[in-house]
Motif scaffolding. Sequence first.
Motif, PDB file in Angstrom:
ATOM      1  N   THR A   1     -68.043 -13.514 101.839  1.00  0.00           N
ATOM      2  CA  THR A   1     -69.105 -13.081 100.935  1.00  0.00           C
ATOM      3  C   THR A   1     -68.761 -13.407  99.487  1.00  0.00           C
ATOM      4  OG1 THR A   1     -69.736 -11.318 102.477  1.00  0.00           O
ATOM      5  CG2 THR A   1     -70.454 -11.073 100.189  1.00  0.00           C
TER       6      THR A   1
ATOM      7  N   ARG B   1     -70.438 -10.901 108.069  1.00  0.00           N
ATOM      8  CA  ARG B   1     -69.570 -11.804 107.294  1.00  0.00           C
ATOM      9  C   ARG B   1     -68.476 -10.972 106.653  1.00  0.00           C
ATOM     10  NH1 ARG B   1     -70.705 -16.891 105.898  1.00  0.00           N
ATOM     11  NH2 ARG B   1     -70.159 -16.693 103.720  1.00  0.00           N
TER      12      ARG B   1
ATOM     13  N   ASP C   1     -68.954 -17.142  98.828  1.00  0.00           N
ATOM     14  CA  ASP C   1     -70.314 -17.651  98.643  1.00  0.00           C
ATOM     15  C   ASP C   1     -70.651 -17.740  97.148  1.00  0.00           C
ATOM     16  OD1 ASP C   1     -70.703 -17.763 101.414  1.00  0.00           O
ATOM     17  OD2 ASP C   1     -71.817 -15.868 101.473  1.00  0.00           O
ATOM     18  N   SER C   2     -70.330 -16.686  96.415  1.00  0.00           N
ATOM     19  CA  SER C   2     -70.579 -16.691  94.965  1.00  0.00           C
ATOM     20  C   SER C   2     -69.711 -17.729  94.268  1.00  0.00           C
ATOM     21  CB  SER C   2     -70.297 -15.312  94.356  1.00  0.00           C
ATOM     22  OG  SER C   2     -71.303 -14.411  94.703  1.00  0.00           O
TER      23      SER C   2
ATOM     24  N   LEU D   1     -65.693  -9.846 103.844  1.00  0.00           N
ATOM     25  CA  LEU D   1     -65.765  -9.743 102.386  1.00  0.00           C
ATOM     26  C   LEU D   1     -65.307 -11.040 101.722  1.00  0.00           C
ATOM     27  CD1 LEU D   1     -64.309  -6.160 101.833  1.00  0.00           C
ATOM     28  CD2 LEU D   1     -66.682  -6.893 101.548  1.00  0.00           C
TER      29      LEU D   1
ATOM     30  N   ASP E   1     -60.705  -8.198 105.477  1.00  0.00           N
ATOM     31  CA  ASP E   1     -61.414  -7.141 104.750  1.00  0.00           C
ATOM     32  C   ASP E   1     -60.444  -6.053 104.315  1.00  0.00           C
ATOM     33  OD1 ASP E   1     -63.737  -8.542 105.186  1.00  0.00           O
ATOM     34  OD2 ASP E   1     -64.640  -7.058 106.534  1.00  0.00           O
TER      35      ASP E   1
ATOM     36  N   GLN F   1     -61.569 -16.964 102.214  1.00  0.00           N
ATOM     37  CA  GLN F   1     -62.110 -17.011 103.568  1.00  0.00           C
ATOM     38  C   GLN F   1     -61.080 -16.628 104.621  1.00  0.00           C
ATOM     39  OE1 GLN F   1     -63.795 -20.957 103.632  1.00  0.00           O
ATOM     40  NE2 GLN F   1     -65.492 -20.355 102.311  1.00  0.00           N
TER      41      GLN F   1
END
Length: 173
Positions: A8, A3, A11-12, A5, A122, A118
């Motif tokens: 990731t 996934r 998600d939070s 960054l 990275d 999204q």
Amino acid sequence: MSRSLGFTISDSLQLSLGYAERLLKDVQADQFARFGSPGGQIVESNHAAFVYGHLSLYGPIMLKDLGHDAPATPDAFQDVFSKNAQCVDDPRGTIYPPMEQVTEFFFTGYRTVLEALQATSDEALQQPNPLGGPMTEKFPTLGSMHAFYAGGHMMMHLGQMSAWRRMQGIGAA
């Protein structure tokens, strides 16, 4: 599973936004900018207006950092919600913007941030944190700074909201 960054971090942020929505359940506009007062004893702690208003300032910051257009922050927000502002009780509803305006700016901004994160590479998130000073020492990359904004910073303030709900007699979300 691999996934990016951005996904990731998002998600939070998604988890934080879901919690932020639940915490507003049963909150009335006339209590939004009031200090908690369990048993009639006023507690000088961040109220809902301050929590959501303060956090709402960071969505546009994140969008700009990620190279996206950001909504203009309403002028009054900086004065009453900045990191240097002091939360005050607003019994007449004349200090803070209305609940609907604050929460709409909060959620609109962060839902746009979700999409921006999204779509961010990275490589972009590995760039140095542009803030400088102590925040760059703590969070050296743009990605680490935004992970803090989307997770730790938001959840810390939402924890204040959770405590405020209990002081107001609203209960857990």
